[in-house]
Design a protein around this motif. Structure first.
Motif, PDB file in Angstrom:
ATOM      1  N   CYS A 176      -7.913  -7.962  -0.127  1.00 27.11           N
ATOM      2  CA  CYS A 176      -7.132  -8.733   0.836  1.00 27.11           C
ATOM      3  C   CYS A 176      -7.955  -8.856   2.133  1.00 27.11           C
ATOM      4  N   CYS A 234      -0.490 -10.961  -0.548  1.00 28.45           N
ATOM      5  CA  CYS A 234      -0.924  -9.577  -0.692  1.00 28.45           C
ATOM      6  C   CYS A 234       0.302  -8.700  -0.941  1.00 28.45           C
ATOM      7  N   VAL A 256       0.316 -10.843   3.510  1.00 25.40           N
ATOM      8  CA  VAL A 256      -0.383 -12.008   4.045  1.00 25.40           C
ATOM      9  C   VAL A 256      -0.621 -13.017   2.917  1.00 25.40           C
ATOM     10  N   HIS A 305       0.443  -5.619  -0.508  1.00 25.30           N
ATOM     11  CA  HIS A 305       0.425  -4.482   0.420  1.00 25.30           C
ATOM     12  C   HIS A 305       0.897  -4.890   1.819  1.00 25.30           C
ATOM     13  N   CYS A 306       0.350  -5.993   2.333  1.00 17.95           N
ATOM     14  CA  CYS A 306       0.698  -6.385   3.701  1.00 17.95           C
ATOM     15  C   CYS A 306       1.437  -7.723   3.748  1.00 17.95           C
ATOM     16  N   GLN A 349      -6.881  -9.290   5.015  1.00 18.87           N
ATOM     17  CA  GLN A 349      -6.166  -8.681   6.137  1.00 18.87           C
ATOM     18  C   GLN A 349      -6.256  -7.155   6.102  1.00 18.87           C
ATOM     19  N   CYS A 350      -5.822  -6.556   4.964  1.00 19.18           N
ATOM     20  CA  CYS A 350      -5.717  -5.088   4.914  1.00 19.18           C
ATOM     21  C   CYS A 350      -6.816  -4.440   4.067  1.00 19.18           C
TER      22      CYS A 350
HETATM   23 ZN   LIG Z   1      -3.148  -7.160   2.523  1.00 17.47          ZN
END
Ligand SMILES: [Zn+2]
Length: 122
Positions: free
Chosen positions: A90, A104, A109, A106-107, A92-93
């Motif tokens: 990702c 994503c 995005v 996880h986050c 972002q993360c």
């Molecule tokens: Zn992410």
């Protein structure tokens, strides 16, 4: 008397207890704890070596299961199989995501916005 096919062929047909003694001995051999400890340790070692191969092939679960199921033959199969590509990260993360993920996991995005239009995938 040992517990193998030669003991079966050398069985005295005139002795009615000979077959029972052979069966008892073979049962004792199969229920010997050292045999089972050896088998369990061997299985764990096979799985651990498979996991080690999988670590370098980026397929730990696949190669652990191959080592667990097939032992040294599973190691050879693991070594012959192609390495799996690492999952994309990702932006972002920096956690791994599936290549066809829209967001994503996880986050949250958005990944590759608009790339899924017309692909027919959900
Ligand atoms: Zn992410």
């Amino acid at each position: 008397m040992s517990c193998d096919l030669s003991a079966l062929t050398n069985l005295d047909p005139t002795d009615p207890d000979a077959a029972q003694r052979l069966l008892d001995q073979c049962t004792q051999t199969l229920t010997d704890p050292s045999l089972w400890i050896w088998a369990i340790v061997f299985t764990v070692v096979c799985a651990a070596v498979g996991a080690l191969i999988g670590k370098y092939k980026n397929a730990v679960v696949r190669d652990t299961l191959l080592g667990l199921a097939f032992g040294p033959i599973g190691w050879i199969i693991s070594l012959v199989l192609p390495a799996q590509k690492p999952k994309p990260l990702c932006p972002q993360c920096r956690k791994p995501v599936d290549a066809d993920d829209k967001h994503c996991r996880h986050c949250g995005v958005a990944l590759r916005a608009g790339a899924k239009i017309g692909t027919g995938k959900p």
